[in-house]
Motif scaffolding. Structure first.
Motif, PDB file in Angstrom:
ATOM      1  N   LEU A   6       0.825  -1.203   0.000  1.00 32.26           N
ATOM      2  CA  LEU A   6       0.000   0.000   0.000  1.00 32.26           C
ATOM      3  C   LEU A   6       0.864   1.261   0.000  1.00 32.26           C
ATOM      4  CD1 LEU A   6      -2.770  -1.048   2.564  1.00 32.26           C
ATOM      5  CD2 LEU A   6      -2.990  -0.875   0.077  1.00 32.26           C
ATOM      6  N   ALA A   7       1.968   1.233   0.732  1.00 24.49           N
ATOM      7  CA  ALA A   7       2.866   2.388   0.766  1.00 24.49           C
ATOM      8  C   ALA A   7       3.472   2.649  -0.608  1.00 24.49           C
ATOM      9  CB  ALA A   7       3.967   2.167   1.801  1.00 24.49           C
ATOM     10  N   LEU A   8       3.903   1.601  -1.283  1.00 22.87           N
ATOM     11  CA  LEU A   8       4.494   1.768  -2.607  1.00 22.87           C
ATOM     12  C   LEU A   8       3.451   2.248  -3.606  1.00 22.87           C
ATOM     13  CD1 LEU A   8       6.846  -1.351  -2.768  1.00 22.87           C
ATOM     14  CD2 LEU A   8       7.448   1.029  -2.291  1.00 22.87           C
ATOM     15  N   ALA A   9       2.218   1.745  -3.483  1.00 20.03           N
ATOM     16  CA  ALA A   9       1.138   2.222  -4.348  1.00 20.03           C
ATOM     17  C   ALA A   9       0.855   3.697  -4.090  1.00 20.03           C
ATOM     18  CB  ALA A   9      -0.122   1.399  -4.122  1.00 20.03           C
ATOM     19  N   GLY A  10       1.165   4.155  -2.866  1.00 21.42           N
ATOM     20  CA  GLY A  10       1.005   5.554  -2.506  1.00 21.42           C
ATOM     21  C   GLY A  10       2.237   6.393  -2.795  1.00 21.42           C
ATOM     22  N   SER A  11       3.164   5.846  -3.581  1.00 23.30           N
ATOM     23  CA  SER A  11       4.370   6.553  -4.067  1.00 23.30           C
ATOM     24  C   SER A  11       5.405   6.831  -2.986  1.00 23.30           C
ATOM     25  CB  SER A  11       3.977   7.877  -4.754  1.00 23.30           C
ATOM     26  OG  SER A  11       3.125   7.627  -5.844  1.00 23.30           O
ATOM     27  N   TYR A  12       5.427   6.005  -1.945  1.00 21.22           N
ATOM     28  CA  TYR A  12       6.513   6.103  -0.966  1.00 21.22           C
ATOM     29  C   TYR A  12       7.755   5.400  -1.507  1.00 21.22           C
ATOM     30  CZ  TYR A  12       3.582   8.031   2.725  1.00 21.22           C
ATOM     31  OH  TYR A  12       2.781   8.850   3.476  1.00 21.22           O
ATOM     32  N   GLU A  13       8.909   5.877  -1.092  1.00 21.52           N
ATOM     33  CA  GLU A  13      10.183   5.359  -1.602  1.00 21.52           C
ATOM     34  C   GLU A  13      10.936   4.580  -0.526  1.00 21.52           C
ATOM     35  OE1 GLU A  13      14.471   7.048  -3.305  1.00 21.52           O
ATOM     36  OE2 GLU A  13      12.704   8.357  -3.269  1.00 21.52           O
ATOM     37  N   ILE A  14      11.401   3.390  -0.894  1.00 15.98           N
ATOM     38  CA  ILE A  14      12.165   2.538   0.020  1.00 15.98           C
ATOM     39  C   ILE A  14      13.627   2.978   0.070  1.00 15.98           C
ATOM     40  CG2 ILE A  14      13.038   0.185   0.390  1.00 15.98           C
ATOM     41  CD1 ILE A  14      10.500  -0.862  -0.952  1.00 15.98           C
ATOM     42  N   THR A  15      14.192   3.029   1.278  1.00 19.69           N
ATOM     43  CA  THR A  15      15.639   3.225   1.403  1.00 19.69           C
ATOM     44  C   THR A  15      16.336   1.922   1.790  1.00 19.69           C
ATOM     45  OG1 THR A  15      15.590   3.863   3.749  1.00 19.69           O
ATOM     46  CG2 THR A  15      15.281   5.611   2.127  1.00 19.69           C
ATOM     47  N   HIS A  16      15.673   1.101   2.614  1.00 21.66           N
ATOM     48  CA  HIS A  16      16.230  -0.188   3.022  1.00 21.66           C
ATOM     49  C   HIS A  16      15.113  -1.211   3.150  1.00 21.66           C
ATOM     50  CE1 HIS A  16      19.495   2.534   4.195  1.00 21.66           C
ATOM     51  NE2 HIS A  16      20.295   1.495   4.114  1.00 21.66           N
ATOM     52  N   LEU A  17      15.426  -2.437   2.766  1.00 19.55           N
ATOM     53  CA  LEU A  17      14.454  -3.523   2.811  1.00 19.55           C
ATOM     54  C   LEU A  17      15.077  -4.667   3.608  1.00 19.55           C
ATOM     55  CD1 LEU A  17      11.639  -3.917   1.645  1.00 19.55           C
ATOM     56  CD2 LEU A  17      12.659  -4.934  -0.384  1.00 19.55           C
ATOM     57  N   LEU A  18      14.608  -4.832   4.852  1.00 26.15           N
ATOM     58  CA  LEU A  18      15.148  -5.857   5.736  1.00 26.15           C
ATOM     59  C   LEU A  18      14.272  -7.099   5.667  1.00 26.15           C
ATOM     60  CD1 LEU A  18      15.781  -2.888   7.008  1.00 26.15           C
ATOM     61  CD2 LEU A  18      16.445  -4.187   9.019  1.00 26.15           C
ATOM     62  N   PHE A  19      14.889  -8.269   5.683  1.00 27.95           N
ATOM     63  CA  PHE A  19      14.093  -9.485   5.597  1.00 27.95           C
ATOM     64  C   PHE A  19      14.730 -10.629   6.373  1.00 27.95           C
ATOM     65  CE2 PHE A  19      17.303  -9.954   2.416  1.00 27.95           C
ATOM     66  CZ  PHE A  19      17.483 -11.316   2.209  1.00 27.95           C
ATOM     67  N   ASP A  20      13.852 -11.454   6.923  1.00 33.77           N
ATOM     68  CA  ASP A  20      14.245 -12.695   7.577  1.00 33.77           C
ATOM     69  C   ASP A  20      14.108 -13.794   6.529  1.00 33.77           C
ATOM     70  OD1 ASP A  20      14.357 -15.100   8.924  1.00 33.77           O
ATOM     71  OD2 ASP A  20      13.083 -14.463  10.588  1.00 33.77           O
ATOM     72  N   ILE A  78       9.224  -9.213   6.692  1.00 31.00           N
ATOM     73  CA  ILE A  78       9.740  -8.079   5.929  1.00 31.00           C
ATOM     74  C   ILE A  78       9.506  -6.765   6.671  1.00 31.00           C
ATOM     75  CG2 ILE A  78       7.612  -7.750   4.591  1.00 31.00           C
ATOM     76  CD1 ILE A  78       9.456  -7.129   2.178  1.00 31.00           C
ATOM     77  N   ILE A  79      10.548  -5.955   6.724  1.00 31.02           N
ATOM     78  CA  ILE A  79      10.498  -4.641   7.371  1.00 31.02           C
ATOM     79  C   ILE A  79      11.204  -3.654   6.447  1.00 31.02           C
ATOM     80  CG2 ILE A  79      11.275  -3.258   9.341  1.00 31.02           C
ATOM     81  CD1 ILE A  79      11.156  -5.847  11.007  1.00 31.02           C
ATOM     82  N   ALA A  80      10.566  -2.526   6.176  1.00 38.34           N
ATOM     83  CA  ALA A  80      11.142  -1.554   5.251  1.00 38.34           C
ATOM     84  C   ALA A  80      11.341  -0.207   5.922  1.00 38.34           C
ATOM     85  CB  ALA A  80      10.245  -1.391   4.030  1.00 38.34           C
ATOM     86  N   VAL A  81      12.364   0.493   5.484  1.00 37.20           N
ATOM     87  CA  VAL A  81      12.581   1.886   5.863  1.00 37.20           C
ATOM     88  C   VAL A  81      12.159   2.732   4.663  1.00 37.20           C
ATOM     89  CG1 VAL A  81      14.234   3.607   6.668  1.00 37.20           C
ATOM     90  CG2 VAL A  81      14.545   1.199   7.294  1.00 37.20           C
ATOM     91  N   LEU A  82      11.239   3.663   4.881  1.00 41.49           N
ATOM     92  CA  LEU A  82      10.696   4.485   3.800  1.00 41.49           C
ATOM     93  C   LEU A  82      10.948   5.965   4.063  1.00 41.49           C
ATOM     94  CD1 LEU A  82       7.159   2.854   3.316  1.00 41.49           C
ATOM     95  CD2 LEU A  82       9.306   2.216   2.238  1.00 41.49           C
ATOM     96  N   TYR A 120       3.489   8.803  11.506  1.00 40.20           N
ATOM     97  CA  TYR A 120       4.327   7.644  11.205  1.00 40.20           C
ATOM     98  C   TYR A 120       4.599   6.791  12.446  1.00 40.20           C
ATOM     99  CZ  TYR A 120       5.054   9.773   6.637  1.00 40.20           C
ATOM    100  OH  TYR A 120       4.860  10.298   5.379  1.00 40.20           O
ATOM    101  N   ASN A 121       3.869   7.053  13.511  1.00 39.76           N
ATOM    102  CA  ASN A 121       3.918   6.194  14.688  1.00 39.76           C
ATOM    103  C   ASN A 121       3.541   4.770  14.267  1.00 39.76           C
ATOM    104  OD1 ASN A 121       2.900   4.728  17.037  1.00 39.76           O
ATOM    105  ND2 ASN A 121       2.893   6.677  18.118  1.00 39.76           N
ATOM    106  N   PRO A 122       4.342   3.762  14.605  1.00 39.24           N
ATOM    107  CA  PRO A 122       4.023   2.381  14.202  1.00 39.24           C
ATOM    108  C   PRO A 122       2.633   1.928  14.614  1.00 39.24           C
ATOM    109  CG  PRO A 122       6.250   2.494  15.097  1.00 39.24           C
ATOM    110  CD  PRO A 122       5.630   3.839  15.340  1.00 39.24           C
ATOM    111  N   ASN A 123       2.124   2.453  15.732  1.00 38.80           N
ATOM    112  CA  ASN A 123       0.789   2.078  16.175  1.00 38.80           C
ATOM    113  C   ASN A 123      -0.300   2.630  15.260  1.00 38.80           C
ATOM    114  OD1 ASN A 123       1.482   0.551  18.529  1.00 38.80           O
ATOM    115  ND2 ASN A 123       1.974   2.463  19.563  1.00 38.80           N
ATOM    116  N   ILE A 124      -0.066   3.802  14.672  1.00 36.34           N
ATOM    117  CA  ILE A 124      -1.025   4.352  13.711  1.00 36.34           C
ATOM    118  C   ILE A 124      -0.982   3.551  12.412  1.00 36.34           C
ATOM    119  CG2 ILE A 124      -1.509   6.334  12.214  1.00 36.34           C
ATOM    120  CD1 ILE A 124      -0.898   8.162  14.531  1.00 36.34           C
ATOM    121  N   ILE A 125       0.225   3.238  11.954  1.00 43.44           N
ATOM    122  CA  ILE A 125       0.341   2.445  10.731  1.00 43.44           C
ATOM    123  C   ILE A 125      -0.347   1.107  10.908  1.00 43.44           C
ATOM    124  CG2 ILE A 125       1.953   1.318   9.150  1.00 43.44           C
ATOM    125  CD1 ILE A 125       3.964   3.549   9.827  1.00 43.44           C
ATOM    126  N   ARG A 126      -0.118   0.472  12.057  1.00 43.05           N
ATOM    127  CA  ARG A 126      -0.697  -0.843  12.307  1.00 43.05           C
ATOM    128  C   ARG A 126      -2.219  -0.766  12.449  1.00 43.05           C
ATOM    129  NH1 ARG A 126       2.072  -1.979  16.331  1.00 43.05           N
ATOM    130  NH2 ARG A 126       0.675  -1.656  18.077  1.00 43.05           N
TER     131      ARG A 126
END
Length: 272
Positions: free
Chosen positions: A49-63, A102-106, A162-168
Motif C-alpha cells: 500500500l505504501a508503494l502504491a502511494g508513491s513512498y520510496e524505500i531506502t532499506h528492505l530488511l528481511f528474515d 519483511i520490514i522496510a525503511v521508507l 508515522y507512529n508504528p501504532n497508527i500504521i498498524r
C-alpha cells in the motif's frame, strides 16, 4: 543527510548492531523520524500500500526463513537496498509475528495543505482535531479509506502519523488516503477559501447530523472525546451537528462518531 546513518549493509545477525539500534529509535521516537526523514513499515500488505502511494524505500530488511528474495524483488529490484537479518533481529524489530518477515525503511512524504488536490467539485473531507490515541487515528483512516473520502485533514496533531501504532491500526490506510496536516486555523482558512462547508461535531448550537445536506463540498470535523472541538471549529462552522444519544452516557468513541457522519454523507451522495 537522512541516509548518512544508514550505511550499506548486507547481513545483520546481532540486535546490538548500530543500524538496528537506529531503527529502534525510529520506531520509538517521533523526533528521530522527523530528524531523519524516514520511518519504518512492517508487513507485505502495508508495504504494498505504501508503494502504491508513491513512498520510496531506502532499506528492505528481511528474515530469509520467512521471506525469500523473489518476494523482495516484487517490492524493489535494487538489491543494494536489501538487508538480510537473523530471526533474533527480526523479533527485536517486529511489532507483530504475522508480518511475513519483511520490514522496510521508507522516506517520509509531504503532508502540507498545498499538496492537496481534489478530483471533484464536491469534495468530502474528514477533519480530526488533536486526536491523541493512535488507535483512534488509525480507525478513522480506515473509515476514510472505506468511504473513499477525498482527503483527511489532521488539525493540531497530537500523534506523529508515522507512529508504528497508527500504521498498524490503520492497516496501511495511512498510505491510501490523501492526508494534510496543519493548525486548526490553517485548515479552517483552507476550507473557507475552497468554499467547503464545515460541519463541526459538537453539542453547542447544533442540530442532528442527518438533517444536513452533505452533497455539496463538505468537511466533517471531529474532536477529542474528553474536551471536544476547540472554539474555532464551533464558531466558524457552517453548521454544528450532533449525533442524538438515546442511552445513559452522553458520548461515544470518536472513531465511531466519525464513521457515522462519514457514511451518512456517502449515503446522501448515493455512495459515489
Amino acid at each position: 543527510m537522512q541516509n548518512a546513518i544508514f550505511a550499506s549493509m548486507k547481513s545483520i545477525t546481532s540486535p546490538q548492531n548500530s543500524f538496528i539500534k537506529d531503527l529502534l529509535k525510529l520506531q520509538d521516537k517521533a523526533r528521530e523520524r522527523k530528524k531523519k526523514g524516514v520511518f519504518i513499515v512492517e508487513g507485505q500488505r502495508e508495504l504494498k500500500l505504501a508503494l502504491a502511494g508513491s513512498y520510496e524505500i531506502t532499506h528492505l530488511l528481511f528474515d530469509p526463513s520467512l521471506c525469500d528474495t523473489t518476494t523482495l524483488t516484487s517490492f524493489d529490484t535494487d538489491t543494494n537496498k536489501y538487508v538480510e537479518i537473523s530471526r533474533e533481529v527480526y523479533k527485536k524489530l517486529a511489532y507483530r509475528e504475522s508480518t511475513e518477515g519483511i520490514i522496510a525503511v521508507l522516506k517520509s512524504k509531504d503532508f502540507s495543505l498545498d499538496a492537496v488536490k481534489f478530483n471533484t467539485e464536491t469534495p468530502l473531507v474528514l477533519v480530526m482535531e488533536s486526536i491523541e490515541k493512535p488507535g483512534n487515528v488509525g480507525a478513522m483512516l480506515r473509515t476514510a479509506d472505506a468511504a473513499n473520502v477525498d482527503a483527511v485533514f489532521i488539525a493540531d496533531p497530537k500523534a506523529d502519523l508515522y507512529n508504528p501504532n497508527i500504521i498498524r491500526s490503520s492497516v496501511g490506510c495511512l498510505f491510501t488516503n490523501q492526508i494534510a496536516v496543519g493548525s486548526s486555523e490553517e485548515i479552517c482558512e483552507y476550507l473557507e477559501a475552497q468554499e467547503i462547508n464545515i460541519y463541526s461535531a459538537t453539542l453547542q448550537n447544533s442540530n442532528a447530523y442527518h438533517l444536513n445536506d452533505y452533497t455539496q463540498p463538505s468537511a466533517l470535523v471531529v474532536g477529542t472525546e474528553a474536551t471536544g472541538l476547540t472554539e474555532i471549529w464551533r464558531e466558524r462552522a457552517t453548521q454544528n451537528i450532533n449525533i442524538p444519544m438515546q442511552g445513559t452516557i452522553d458520548s461515544m468513541n470518536v472513531s465511531v462518531a466519525a464513521a457515522i457522519l462519514t457514511f451518512e454523507a456517502k449515503r446522501q451522495r448515493d455512495f459515489q
